[in-house]
Write a protein that holds these residues in place. Sequence first.
Motif, mmCIF file in Angstrom:
data_model
loop_
_atom_site.group_PDB
_atom_site.id
_atom_site.type_symbol
_atom_site.label_atom_id
_atom_site.label_comp_id
_atom_site.label_asym_id
_atom_site.label_seq_id
_atom_site.Cartn_x
_atom_site.Cartn_y
_atom_site.Cartn_z
ATOM 1 N N VAL A 1 0.855 -1.188 0.000
ATOM 2 C CA VAL A 1 0.000 0.000 0.000
ATOM 3 C C VAL A 1 0.891 1.238 0.000
ATOM 4 N N LEU A 2 0.739 2.091 -0.993
ATOM 5 C CA LEU A 2 1.530 3.312 -1.050
ATOM 6 C C LEU A 2 1.212 4.214 0.136
ATOM 7 N N HIS A 3 2.231 4.614 0.898
ATOM 8 C CA HIS A 3 2.075 5.462 2.082
ATOM 9 C C HIS A 3 1.041 4.874 3.051
ATOM 10 N N CYS A 4 1.202 3.602 3.335
ATOM 11 C CA CYS A 4 0.261 2.902 4.215
ATOM 12 C C CYS A 4 0.176 3.593 5.577
ATOM 13 N N ASP A 5 -1.028 3.723 6.087
ATOM 14 C CA ASP A 5 -1.259 4.383 7.367
ATOM 15 C C ASP A 5 -0.466 3.677 8.467
ATOM 16 N N GLU B 1 9.953 4.354 10.241
ATOM 17 C CA GLU B 1 8.979 3.977 11.269
ATOM 18 C C GLU B 1 8.057 2.869 10.799
ATOM 19 N N ALA B 2 7.869 2.730 9.485
ATOM 20 C CA ALA B 2 7.077 1.617 8.952
ATOM 21 C C ALA B 2 7.939 0.364 8.825
ATOM 22 N N CYS B 3 9.136 0.518 8.285
ATOM 23 C CA CYS B 3 10.006 -0.633 8.048
ATOM 24 C C CYS B 3 10.371 -1.372 9.333
ATOM 25 N N GLU B 4 10.536 -0.623 10.429
ATOM 26 C CA GLU B 4 10.954 -1.270 11.683
ATOM 27 C C GLU B 4 9.864 -2.171 12.247
ATOM 28 N N LEU B 5 8.641 -2.045 11.752
ATOM 29 C CA LEU B 5 7.552 -2.926 12.186
ATOM 30 C C LEU B 5 7.565 -4.264 11.464
ATOM 31 N N ALA B 6 8.266 -4.338 10.330
ATOM 32 C CA ALA B 6 8.197 -5.506 9.457
ATOM 33 C C ALA B 6 9.294 -6.516 9.747
ATOM 34 N N ASP B 7 9.024 -7.744 9.359
ATOM 35 C CA ASP B 7 10.057 -8.776 9.381
ATOM 36 C C ASP B 7 10.927 -8.676 8.129
ATOM 37 N N ALA B 8 10.320 -8.212 7.024
ATOM 38 C CA ALA B 8 11.077 -8.041 5.788
ATOM 39 C C ALA B 8 10.457 -6.917 4.966
ATOM 40 N N VAL B 9 11.306 -6.216 4.212
ATOM 41 C CA VAL B 9 10.875 -5.150 3.311
ATOM 42 C C VAL B 9 11.491 -5.428 1.948
ATOM 43 N N VAL B 10 10.654 -5.473 0.927
ATOM 44 C CA VAL B 10 11.114 -5.714 -0.441
ATOM 45 C C VAL B 10 10.966 -4.421 -1.230
ATOM 46 N N ASN B 11 12.088 -3.842 -1.651
ATOM 47 C CA ASN B 11 12.099 -2.583 -2.405
ATOM 48 C C ASN B 11 12.749 -2.801 -3.766
ATOM 49 N N GLY B 12 12.002 -3.409 -4.681
ATOM 50 C CA GLY B 12 12.534 -3.662 -6.014
ATOM 51 C C GLY B 12 12.702 -2.391 -6.813
ATOM 52 N N ILE B 13 11.750 -1.460 -6.676
ATOM 53 C CA ILE B 13 11.795 -0.213 -7.437
ATOM 54 C C ILE B 13 12.699 0.803 -6.767
ATOM 55 N N TYR B 14 12.541 0.990 -5.460
ATOM 56 C CA TYR B 14 13.299 2.032 -4.765
ATOM 57 C C TYR B 14 14.779 1.707 -4.617
ATOM 58 N N GLY B 15 15.144 0.459 -4.831
ATOM 59 C CA GLY B 15 16.509 0.057 -4.506
ATOM 60 C C GLY B 15 17.537 0.219 -5.590
ATOM 61 N N GLY B 16 17.191 0.795 -6.751
ATOM 62 C CA GLY B 16 18.168 0.932 -7.821
ATOM 63 C C GLY B 16 18.345 -0.361 -8.598
ATOM 64 N N PHE B 17 19.450 -0.494 -9.327
ATOM 65 C CA PHE B 17 19.652 -1.641 -10.213
ATOM 66 C C PHE B 17 20.331 -2.825 -9.536
ATOM 67 N N ASP B 18 21.180 -2.569 -8.548
ATOM 68 C CA ASP B 18 21.995 -3.633 -7.962
ATOM 69 C C ASP B 18 21.287 -4.310 -6.788
ATOM 70 N N GLU B 19 21.582 -5.584 -6.618
ATOM 71 C CA GLU B 19 21.001 -6.362 -5.520
ATOM 72 C C GLU B 19 21.691 -6.013 -4.204
ATOM 73 N N LYS B 20 20.865 -5.797 -3.178
ATOM 74 C CA LYS B 20 21.408 -5.503 -1.858
ATOM 75 C C LYS B 20 20.523 -6.145 -0.802
ATOM 76 N N HIS B 21 21.119 -6.914 0.079
ATOM 77 C CA HIS B 21 20.392 -7.597 1.150
ATOM 78 C C HIS B 21 21.080 -7.281 2.483
ATOM 79 N N LEU B 22 20.322 -6.713 3.403
ATOM 80 C CA LEU B 22 20.895 -6.410 4.708
ATOM 81 C C LEU B 22 19.845 -6.588 5.801
ATOM 82 N N GLN B 23 20.312 -6.607 7.029
ATOM 83 C CA GLN B 23 19.426 -6.742 8.185
ATOM 84 C C GLN B 23 19.730 -5.623 9.163
ATOM 85 N N VAL B 24 18.685 -4.906 9.568
ATOM 86 C CA VAL B 24 18.834 -3.796 10.497
ATOM 87 C C VAL B 24 17.780 -3.922 11.584
ATOM 88 N N HIS B 25 18.217 -4.052 12.837
ATOM 89 C CA HIS B 25 17.307 -4.134 13.987
ATOM 90 C C HIS B 25 16.213 -5.181 13.790
#
Length: 342
Positions: free
Chosen positions: A85-89, A114-138
């Motif tokens: 959902v774009l800009h999910c409440d 503040e939204a991402c920290e609620l999730a177990d995983a976030v998939v950003n295919g569009i926002y992430g540019g061309f290269d693959e990047k996988h990381l874990q934060v908090h």
Amino acid sequence: MNKKIMIVVYGGFFRGMGHVVRMKRMANELFQEGNDLYFYTNEQVCVEMLSEPQWYVHMVQESMAFLQIKQDIKKLNPDLLLIDVLHCDLQFLRSVKAFSGSARLVLFEEEREEACELADAVVNGIYGGFDEKHLQVHGTEYFYGAPYLLLDHEISRLKDTYEVRKECKKVVISFGGSDPRGLLLKAVSALREAGHLHILAVTGKASRIEEQIEAEHIQFIRHTDQLPARLAEADLAIVAGGMTLYEAVCIGVPSIVLSQVDHQAVTATRFAQKGACHHLGLGDLVDEKDIRCAVERLASSYFLRRSIHLNGRTLIDGKGTERVKNILIHLMNHHQKEHKDV
């Protein structure tokens, strides 16, 4: 026992239909793995697009969404919650997280901390540019880049078979599921006199365009589930800077881009800098004569079209849907889920 997956996805005339299209693609992949799926969406046009006999589709009122799905969360005890959902409440996300027990929560195309920290995983295919990047934060896993784009499963096959023809004869025009700025008619009008080209104009499911420009070389078709195949038949495409651009670049179709909104312009500019498309800018600000000139320039130059084709082929491999499916299956099968504070 089948895993239960709840998917919340919104679309419509102003939001566009890209979110709905990609979640339907994801659902098809997850259904093939033997999972039970339950959709929650916001408009009738989205219900119509999502409706299939193999899963459930419910329409919710956005302001009341949590109250409407709360009982289903309790009853189903889902293994996985997908929210696109774009800009999910944020309050909706917090409520879902607090009530969902052991269900894994995955967000798509979400950048707000503040939204991402609620999730177990976030998939950003569009926002992430061309290269693959996988990381874990908090405790949240992030999957960035074009390798995680949810493209049609036919894309990889079409990518392998598409060839740039010496002569440019067919142009496909598509501006997404809704086209709120009416760019399709502008592009078609620009080519009204281009009788040497066959123009296929594809209107989206949520499009409100009723007018059609009549000419022997211009054909309009209403929403199609076979847009990638239509693109693969084209010698040139005119598209917005959304998912259709990613599909065209992946297949290798030389494309002219009229962006609908600012974030699409950012995407199209990135592709243009790589020589993978010709970006004219925000569609509202582009004159018909500039569209016509761009089409004439590319249509008359096999070298330019082939250059765009070759430059784009290395940027997107079209296998993101399979990658994301495997990520989601791994999340569901990982039973030792650590509790995360909300």
